[in-house]
Motif scaffolding. Structure first.
Motif, mmCIF file in Angstrom:
data_model
loop_
_atom_site.group_PDB
_atom_site.id
_atom_site.type_symbol
_atom_site.label_atom_id
_atom_site.label_comp_id
_atom_site.label_asym_id
_atom_site.label_seq_id
_atom_site.Cartn_x
_atom_site.Cartn_y
_atom_site.Cartn_z
ATOM 1 N N TYR A 1 0.865 -1.185 0.000
ATOM 2 C CA TYR A 1 0.000 0.000 0.000
ATOM 3 C C TYR A 1 0.903 1.237 0.000
ATOM 4 O O TYR A 1 1.967 1.227 0.627
ATOM 5 C CB TYR A 1 -0.901 0.013 1.243
ATOM 6 N N PRO A 2 0.519 2.300 -0.728
ATOM 7 C CA PRO A 2 1.368 3.505 -0.771
ATOM 8 C C PRO A 2 1.724 4.008 0.618
ATOM 9 O O PRO A 2 0.863 4.157 1.477
ATOM 10 C CB PRO A 2 0.493 4.509 -1.525
ATOM 11 N N ARG A 3 3.021 4.279 0.822
ATOM 12 C CA ARG A 3 3.505 4.733 2.129
ATOM 13 C C ARG A 3 3.486 6.246 2.247
ATOM 14 O O ARG A 3 3.508 6.790 3.352
ATOM 15 C CB ARG A 3 4.926 4.217 2.356
ATOM 16 N N TYR A 4 3.503 6.936 1.111
ATOM 17 C CA TYR A 4 3.528 8.393 1.099
ATOM 18 C C TYR A 4 3.009 8.864 -0.258
ATOM 19 O O TYR A 4 2.865 8.062 -1.200
ATOM 20 C CB TYR A 4 4.956 8.917 1.327
ATOM 21 N N LYS A 5 2.684 10.136 -0.379
ATOM 22 C CA LYS A 5 2.172 10.687 -1.624
ATOM 23 C C LYS A 5 3.213 10.536 -2.731
ATOM 24 O O LYS A 5 4.374 10.913 -2.566
ATOM 25 C CB LYS A 5 1.807 12.159 -1.458
ATOM 26 N N GLY A 6 2.802 9.955 -3.841
ATOM 27 C CA GLY A 6 3.714 9.719 -4.940
ATOM 28 C C GLY A 6 4.272 8.314 -4.977
ATOM 29 O O GLY A 6 4.911 7.912 -5.952
ATOM 30 N N ASP A 7 4.037 7.535 -3.910
ATOM 31 C CA ASP A 7 4.483 6.140 -3.875
ATOM 32 C C ASP A 7 3.476 5.294 -4.654
ATOM 33 O O ASP A 7 2.297 5.261 -4.330
ATOM 34 C CB ASP A 7 4.566 5.669 -2.420
ATOM 35 N N ASN A 8 3.947 4.600 -5.680
ATOM 36 C CA ASN A 8 3.042 3.825 -6.537
ATOM 37 C C ASN A 8 2.908 2.366 -6.120
ATOM 38 O O ASN A 8 2.274 1.580 -6.821
ATOM 39 C CB ASN A 8 3.519 3.896 -7.995
ATOM 40 N N ARG A 9 3.509 2.015 -5.005
ATOM 41 C CA ARG A 9 3.394 0.635 -4.534
ATOM 42 C C ARG A 9 1.965 0.343 -4.109
ATOM 43 O O ARG A 9 1.420 1.001 -3.235
ATOM 44 C CB ARG A 9 4.331 0.423 -3.345
ATOM 45 N N GLY A 10 1.321 -0.608 -4.767
ATOM 46 C CA GLY A 10 -0.057 -0.933 -4.427
ATOM 47 C C GLY A 10 -1.027 0.172 -4.771
ATOM 48 O O GLY A 10 -2.072 0.319 -4.129
ATOM 49 N N ILE A 11 -0.721 0.949 -5.817
ATOM 50 C CA ILE A 11 -1.554 2.111 -6.153
ATOM 51 C C ILE A 11 -2.973 1.699 -6.543
ATOM 52 O O ILE A 11 -3.932 2.428 -6.304
ATOM 53 C CB ILE A 11 -0.896 2.951 -7.288
ATOM 54 N N PHE A 12 -3.110 0.502 -7.131
ATOM 55 C CA PHE A 12 -4.455 0.043 -7.511
ATOM 56 C C PHE A 12 -5.299 -0.268 -6.282
ATOM 57 O O PHE A 12 -6.521 -0.143 -6.314
ATOM 58 C CB PHE A 12 -4.372 -1.171 -8.446
ATOM 59 N N ILE A 13 -4.649 -0.674 -5.180
ATOM 60 C CA ILE A 13 -5.376 -0.874 -3.924
ATOM 61 C C ILE A 13 -5.848 0.476 -3.389
ATOM 62 O O ILE A 13 -6.974 0.630 -2.924
ATOM 63 C CB ILE A 13 -4.496 -1.580 -2.874
ATOM 64 N N TYR A 14 -4.971 1.463 -3.481
ATOM 65 C CA TYR A 14 -5.321 2.823 -3.053
ATOM 66 C C TYR A 14 -6.513 3.345 -3.860
ATOM 67 O O TYR A 14 -7.444 3.938 -3.294
ATOM 68 C CB TYR A 14 -4.112 3.738 -3.239
ATOM 69 N N ASN A 15 -6.493 3.134 -5.179
ATOM 70 C CA ASN A 15 -7.600 3.592 -6.024
ATOM 71 C C ASN A 15 -8.900 2.874 -5.678
ATOM 72 O O ASN A 15 -9.986 3.467 -5.700
ATOM 73 C CB ASN A 15 -7.260 3.386 -7.498
ATOM 74 N N LEU A 16 -8.801 1.576 -5.359
ATOM 75 C CA LEU A 16 -9.979 0.821 -4.936
ATOM 76 C C LEU A 16 -10.552 1.395 -3.652
ATOM 77 O O LEU A 16 -11.765 1.616 -3.542
ATOM 78 C CB LEU A 16 -9.600 -0.648 -4.741
ATOM 79 N N VAL A 17 -9.689 1.665 -2.688
ATOM 80 C CA VAL A 17 -10.129 2.232 -1.403
ATOM 81 C C VAL A 17 -10.777 3.590 -1.614
ATOM 82 O O VAL A 17 -11.837 3.885 -1.039
ATOM 83 C CB VAL A 17 -8.929 2.342 -0.435
ATOM 84 N N ARG A 18 -10.160 4.418 -2.452
ATOM 85 C CA ARG A 18 -10.701 5.757 -2.715
ATOM 86 C C ARG A 18 -12.093 5.670 -3.340
ATOM 87 O O ARG A 18 -13.002 6.423 -2.970
ATOM 88 C CB ARG A 18 -9.746 6.524 -3.630
#
Length: 214
Positions: free
Chosen positions: A30-47
């Motif tokens: 999961y993204p650790r900070y703004k601009g971190d693309n690690r797990g960005i699709f999980i972040y988009n799902l959550v959003r």
């Protein structure tokens, strides 16, 4: 008067919370900070879930970068003794975190087989339905002697199995005789008249990076 308004707002929030589903998202990335693309699709799902007024609890374990960073857990285990040393403490911490936080969720959405395996083992304690989105084409297609029994157990014992491509669905059906549902990773669609620079900024791709979007 002010107190009455605050009290009414409090009651509304409590009522909304009770009437709204809460999903526990289990992920090793999961993204650790703004601009971190690690797990960005999980972040988009959550959003997206939160925009649709669905409560989300992100269940993950931080602080094990040597194990979870870069290409992920399996590649790091293959090449790093430090990652191997951290694996057992990481698994135990994740397991107990699931036991604790799953109790306040209505359903668990696991990403990758490992998180689903831990959710299954802890199910006698939390008794929640488990959805697994298997995002790893390697795990789905592997013939590894040690991994296959683990994967079959995990895929068979979740309440709903999701994959991100038709090819993955076909492989699972052929190898394990298990049905799955295809839900592809989402990508936010920019405005039609957006410039390339604006598009890059919206999906956090740096100006000097090359990107192929399909």
């Amino acid at each position: 008067m002010i107190f009455t308004k605050i009290y009414k707002s409090f009651l509304y929030c409590c009522y909304w919370h009770l009437k709204t589903m809460k999903i526990g998202i289990l992920t090793t990335s999961y993204p650790r900070y703004k601009g971190d693309n690690r797990g960005i699709f999980i972040y988009n799902l959550v959003r997206t879930l939160r925009k649709n007024k669905i409560l989300v609890d992100i269940i993950t374990v931080k602080g094990y970068e040597s194990l979870t960073s870069d290409a992920g857990i399996l590649p790091n285990l293959a090449k790093s003794w430090k990652a191997r040393f951290l694996f057992i403490p990481y698994i135990l911490k994740f397991y107990f975190k699931i036991m604790k936080e799953a109790k306040i969720c209505d359903i668990l959405h696991c990403n990758w087989a490992l998180t689903a395996f831990l959710a299954i083992l802890s199910k006698p304690f939390h008794k929640k339905k488990i959805i697994l989105t298997e995002r790893s084409s390697f795990l789905i297609s592997t013939n590894n002697f040690f991994l296959r029994p683990f994967l079959f157990f995990t895929y068979k014992n979740v309440d709903k199995l999701i994959v991100i491509s038709k090819n993955s669905r076909n492989i699972l059906l052929k190898k394990y005789n298990l049905n799955s549902t295809v839900v592809m990773n989402g990508l936010y669609k920019p405005k039609i008249n957006a410039t390339k620079g604006a598009i890059r900024k919206s999906i956090e791709i740096k100006p000097n990076e090359k990107a192929l979007i399909y």
